[in-house]
Design a protein around this motif. Structure first.
Motif: not given
Length: 91
Positions: A59-68
């Motif tokens: 539910g965060q406004a912005e999400i940072a995903l580390s991508v393989t």
């Protein structure tokens, strides 16, 4: 140490990306003949979709995903496939 690219998404973009995963998996299932490559693509997209849904639940406004590397390839394949699918669809 390997540097992974980071995918920064708003909640709306995350929802759209999940929707693209659903559409493309459905297309692969219904219209592409079963092959090991199709099945591998479906598994990759399903794994990515699950990870995106889990991030969406935060539910965060912005999400940072580390991508393989594999996820990066899956995302490229997803966008290529969705673009071709919508491009071939009647208007």
């Amino acid at each position: 140490m390997e540097m992974r690219p980071v995918l920064r998404l708003t909640h709306q973009h995350l929802a759209q990306l999940i929707a693209y995963c659903v559409v493309y998996r459905s297309y692969l299932w219904q219209y592409v003949m079963p092959t090991p490559e199709r099945n591998q693509a479906m598994r990759g997209i399903q794994a990515l979709q699950g990870r995106l849904e889990k991030a969406c639940e935060q539910g965060q406004a912005e999400i940072a995903l580390s991508v393989t590397k594999e996820e990066k390839c899956t995302i490229k394949q997803l966008f290529t496939g969705v673009t071709q699918f919508y491009g071939a669809a009647p208007s």
